[in-house]
Design a protein around this motif. Structure first.
Motif, PDB file in Angstrom:
ATOM      1  N   SER A  71     -16.891  27.733 -22.764  1.00 60.09           N
ATOM      2  CA  SER A  71     -17.423  26.409 -22.420  1.00 60.09           C
ATOM      3  C   SER A  71     -16.397  25.585 -21.624  1.00 60.09           C
ATOM      4  CB  SER A  71     -17.832  25.648 -23.682  1.00 60.09           C
ATOM      5  OG  SER A  71     -16.704  25.279 -24.435  1.00 60.09           O
ATOM      6  N   ARG A  72     -15.126  26.040 -21.627  1.00 61.15           N
ATOM      7  CA  ARG A  72     -14.097  25.326 -20.846  1.00 61.15           C
ATOM      8  C   ARG A  72     -14.081  25.758 -19.380  1.00 61.15           C
ATOM      9  NH1 ARG A  72      -9.798  22.613 -23.364  1.00 61.15           N
ATOM     10  NH2 ARG A  72      -8.451  23.262 -21.651  1.00 61.15           N
ATOM     11  N   GLY A  73     -14.800  26.806 -19.031  1.00 60.74           N
ATOM     12  CA  GLY A  73     -14.771  27.319 -17.670  1.00 60.74           C
ATOM     13  C   GLY A  73     -15.802  26.661 -16.776  1.00 60.74           C
ATOM     14  N   THR A  74     -15.554  26.677 -15.470  1.00 60.05           N
ATOM     15  CA  THR A  74     -16.544  26.219 -14.504  1.00 60.05           C
ATOM     16  C   THR A  74     -17.672  27.244 -14.464  1.00 60.05           C
ATOM     17  OG1 THR A  74     -14.778  25.183 -13.217  1.00 60.05           O
ATOM     18  CG2 THR A  74     -16.887  25.517 -12.102  1.00 60.05           C
ATOM     19  N   ASN A  75     -18.903  26.792 -14.715  1.00 60.08           N
ATOM     20  CA  ASN A  75     -20.063  27.693 -14.801  1.00 60.08           C
ATOM     21  C   ASN A  75     -19.844  28.810 -15.819  1.00 60.08           C
ATOM     22  OD1 ASN A  75     -21.335  26.250 -12.661  1.00 60.08           O
ATOM     23  ND2 ASN A  75     -20.145  27.434 -11.184  1.00 60.08           N
ATOM     24  N   GLY A  76     -19.061  28.497 -16.872  1.00 57.77           N
ATOM     25  CA  GLY A  76     -18.846  29.485 -17.927  1.00 57.77           C
ATOM     26  C   GLY A  76     -17.930  30.623 -17.547  1.00 57.77           C
ATOM     27  N   LEU A  77     -17.183  30.449 -16.466  1.00 58.92           N
ATOM     28  CA  LEU A  77     -16.272  31.507 -16.006  1.00 58.92           C
ATOM     29  C   LEU A  77     -14.829  31.134 -16.287  1.00 58.92           C
ATOM     30  CD1 LEU A  77     -17.875  32.255 -12.507  1.00 58.92           C
ATOM     31  CD2 LEU A  77     -18.059  33.654 -14.580  1.00 58.92           C
ATOM     32  N   LEU A  78     -14.085  32.073 -16.847  1.00 61.17           N
ATOM     33  CA  LEU A  78     -12.649  31.879 -17.081  1.00 61.17           C
ATOM     34  C   LEU A  78     -11.849  32.867 -16.235  1.00 61.17           C
ATOM     35  CD1 LEU A  78     -12.484  31.514 -20.985  1.00 61.17           C
ATOM     36  CD2 LEU A  78     -12.582  29.694 -19.263  1.00 61.17           C
ATOM     37  N   PRO A  79     -10.647  32.458 -15.795  1.00 68.85           N
ATOM     38  CA  PRO A  79      -9.778  33.393 -15.078  1.00 68.85           C
ATOM     39  C   PRO A  79      -9.299  34.500 -16.018  1.00 68.85           C
ATOM     40  CG  PRO A  79      -8.932  31.115 -14.945  1.00 68.85           C
ATOM     41  CD  PRO A  79     -10.015  31.135 -15.975  1.00 68.85           C
ATOM     42  N   ALA A  80      -9.274  35.717 -15.503  1.00 72.91           N
ATOM     43  CA  ALA A  80      -8.765  36.866 -16.263  1.00 72.91           C
ATOM     44  C   ALA A  80      -7.730  37.575 -15.388  1.00 72.91           C
ATOM     45  CB  ALA A  80      -9.886  37.821 -16.635  1.00 72.91           C
ATOM     46  N   TRP A 128      -2.984  25.385 -12.262  1.00 74.24           N
ATOM     47  CA  TRP A 128      -3.709  25.184 -11.008  1.00 74.24           C
ATOM     48  C   TRP A 128      -2.808  24.491  -9.992  1.00 74.24           C
ATOM     49  CZ3 TRP A 128      -8.537  27.354 -10.890  1.00 74.24           C
ATOM     50  CH2 TRP A 128      -9.061  27.753 -12.131  1.00 74.24           C
ATOM     51  N   MET A 129      -3.029  24.826  -8.741  1.00 74.34           N
ATOM     52  CA  MET A 129      -2.308  24.158  -7.652  1.00 74.34           C
ATOM     53  C   MET A 129      -3.293  23.682  -6.599  1.00 74.34           C
ATOM     54  SD  MET A 129       1.081  26.327  -6.630  1.00 74.34           S
ATOM     55  CE  MET A 129       2.447  26.561  -7.757  1.00 74.34           C
ATOM     56  N   ASN A 130      -3.042  22.475  -6.064  1.00 72.46           N
ATOM     57  CA  ASN A 130      -3.690  22.092  -4.814  1.00 72.46           C
ATOM     58  C   ASN A 130      -2.652  22.246  -3.691  1.00 72.46           C
ATOM     59  OD1 ASN A 130      -2.020  19.913  -5.174  1.00 72.46           O
ATOM     60  ND2 ASN A 130      -3.637  18.376  -5.336  1.00 72.46           N
ATOM     61  N   ALA A 131      -3.051  21.938  -2.469  1.00 71.26           N
ATOM     62  CA  ALA A 131      -2.154  22.164  -1.336  1.00 71.26           C
ATOM     63  C   ALA A 131      -0.863  21.363  -1.495  1.00 71.26           C
ATOM     64  CB  ALA A 131      -2.860  21.795  -0.030  1.00 71.26           C
ATOM     65  N   GLN A 132      -0.982  20.145  -2.031  1.00 71.93           N
ATOM     66  CA  GLN A 132       0.198  19.293  -2.188  1.00 71.93           C
ATOM     67  C   GLN A 132       1.166  19.896  -3.218  1.00 71.93           C
ATOM     68  OE1 GLN A 132      -0.768  15.287  -3.379  1.00 71.93           O
ATOM     69  NE2 GLN A 132       1.367  14.585  -3.218  1.00 71.93           N
ATOM     70  N   ALA A 152      -5.713  30.425   6.478  1.00 73.89           N
ATOM     71  CA  ALA A 152      -4.582  29.789   5.800  1.00 73.89           C
ATOM     72  C   ALA A 152      -4.188  30.594   4.577  1.00 73.89           C
ATOM     73  CB  ALA A 152      -4.951  28.369   5.393  1.00 73.89           C
ATOM     74  N   ILE A 153      -2.899  30.665   4.317  1.00 70.64           N
ATOM     75  CA  ILE A 153      -2.378  31.399   3.157  1.00 70.64           C
ATOM     76  C   ILE A 153      -1.426  30.494   2.402  1.00 70.64           C
ATOM     77  CG2 ILE A 153      -0.986  33.361   2.419  1.00 70.64           C
ATOM     78  CD1 ILE A 153      -2.024  34.876   4.839  1.00 70.64           C
ATOM     79  N   PRO A 154      -1.721  30.131   1.156  1.00 73.65           N
ATOM     80  CA  PRO A 154      -2.988  30.323   0.454  1.00 73.65           C
ATOM     81  C   PRO A 154      -4.105  29.485   1.093  1.00 73.65           C
ATOM     82  CG  PRO A 154      -1.211  29.602  -1.042  1.00 73.65           C
ATOM     83  CD  PRO A 154      -0.740  29.393   0.344  1.00 73.65           C
ATOM     84  N   ASN A 155      -5.332  29.879   0.801  1.00 71.29           N
ATOM     85  CA  ASN A 155      -6.490  29.212   1.403  1.00 71.29           C
ATOM     86  C   ASN A 155      -7.126  28.263   0.386  1.00 71.29           C
ATOM     87  OD1 ASN A 155      -8.788  28.469   2.723  1.00 71.29           O
ATOM     88  ND2 ASN A 155      -9.278  30.526   3.439  1.00 71.29           N
ATOM     89  N   PHE A 156      -6.652  27.032   0.378  1.00 73.25           N
ATOM     90  CA  PHE A 156      -7.108  26.078  -0.645  1.00 73.25           C
ATOM     91  C   PHE A 156      -8.573  25.694  -0.466  1.00 73.25           C
ATOM     92  CE2 PHE A 156      -2.522  25.799  -0.989  1.00 73.25           C
ATOM     93  CZ  PHE A 156      -2.378  25.862  -2.358  1.00 73.25           C
ATOM     94  N   SER A 157      -9.140  25.961   0.708  1.00 73.93           N
ATOM     95  CA  SER A 157     -10.566  25.661   0.885  1.00 73.93           C
ATOM     96  C   SER A 157     -11.439  26.610   0.056  1.00 73.93           C
ATOM     97  CB  SER A 157     -10.954  25.761   2.364  1.00 73.93           C
ATOM     98  OG  SER A 157     -10.904  27.092   2.813  1.00 73.93           O
ATOM     99  N   ARG A 158     -10.854  27.702  -0.450  1.00 73.92           N
ATOM    100  CA  ARG A 158     -11.622  28.626  -1.293  1.00 73.92           C
ATOM    101  C   ARG A 158     -11.654  28.186  -2.755  1.00 73.92           C
ATOM    102  NH1 ARG A 158     -12.811  33.919   0.409  1.00 73.92           N
ATOM    103  NH2 ARG A 158     -12.538  34.613  -1.741  1.00 73.92           N
ATOM    104  N   GLY A 159     -10.869  27.183  -3.109  1.00 76.48           N
ATOM    105  CA  GLY A 159     -10.797  26.765  -4.506  1.00 76.48           C
ATOM    106  C   GLY A 159     -11.829  25.704  -4.845  1.00 76.48           C
ATOM    107  N   THR A 160     -12.178  25.599  -6.129  1.00 80.37           N
ATOM    108  CA  THR A 160     -13.047  24.532  -6.597  1.00 80.37           C
ATOM    109  C   THR A 160     -12.247  23.228  -6.556  1.00 80.37           C
ATOM    110  OG1 THR A 160     -14.165  26.101  -8.066  1.00 80.37           O
ATOM    111  CG2 THR A 160     -14.502  23.761  -8.515  1.00 80.37           C
ATOM    112  N   ASN A 161     -12.746  22.242  -5.844  1.00 80.78           N
ATOM    113  CA  ASN A 161     -12.033  20.973  -5.640  1.00 80.78           C
ATOM    114  C   ASN A 161     -10.636  21.200  -5.052  1.00 80.78           C
ATOM    115  OD1 ASN A 161     -14.209  19.523  -6.839  1.00 80.78           O
ATOM    116  ND2 ASN A 161     -13.400  20.019  -8.874  1.00 80.78           N
TER     117      ASN A 161
END
Lengths: 134, 134
Positions: free
Chosen positions: B12-21, A36-40, A7-16
């Motif tokens: 501390s705002r990141g999941t597992n201490g990781l932030l998007p770059a 952040w985006m979810n599929a919806q 799937a593109i984008p592949n939302f199953s790769r995202g956290t929650n």
């Protein structure tokens, strides 16, 4: 949420089921914000032609500009090699940042780790979001 | 990992201490890629002047270009309003994407959700990463 690996984008790769989405000004190429985006949210973005994100703090769809009027008309959508990050090229109405700056990235960090505001505010956030000045 | 709410960036705002770059070409302003940083990766980026990320799949620091030679010299670092997303303006050597494209965002998604490759490959990834062609 899609669980299809192709799937593109592949939302199953995202956290929650959430993927990072970068908004970039289609004219200046300035990076305006990351949300952040979810599929919806993605589907509604495709259908409406305006950026719709998912607010993690409010736990609901965030139709960018619904309160402020600072909508983002989507000019182009791109997806990265792993299909887990979205790039929107947009026409930004007003200021992208809720603090009144054109871009949320209005601060630089120097080599010693010190942060400094590098941009000018475009609008007064109190006037946009209806907060009273103290 | 910092737990100081005023820390910039605020890991501390990141999941597992990781932030998007986000890495953006300092000359063309093209968005090249999005990866993740922890506090250690950010510190090493500041000190070395070259982009260092944290690889979630390998669970270790990822000194971009160590294998491929496709390093990113950091020209400017910015941080967003919530101090939880990092923007690097870089001089990219070679191709940012492990698939051999200038940018990882080489695919467009059209209004009907269909993806298409929109860019030309700069380099053959097999020659860069030493894989044998089949």
């Amino acid at each position: 949420m899609s669980t299809d690996d192709s799937a593109i984008p592949n939302f199953s790769r995202g956290t929650n089921g959430l993927l990072p989405a970068i908004a970039q000004d289609a004219t200046s190429n300035r990076v305006l914000m990351m949300a952040w985006m979810n599929a919806q949210a993605f589907d509604e973005t495709l259908k409406s032609g305006y950026a719709v994100y998912f607010s993690r703090s409010r736990n609901q769809l965030w139709r960018k500009g619904e309160t402020s009027g600072h909508q983002q008309r989507v000019v182009e959508i791109r997806v990265d090699c792993d299909a887990d990050t979205i790039l929107l090229k947009v026409e930004q109405k007003g200021a992208a940042c809720h603090e009144g700056f054109e871009s949320c990235f209005f601060r630089t960090v120097s080599a010693d780790g010190a942060a400094a505001v590098a941009d000018e505010r475009l609008v007064d956030p109190n006037s946009v979001y209806g907060k009273k000045s103290s």
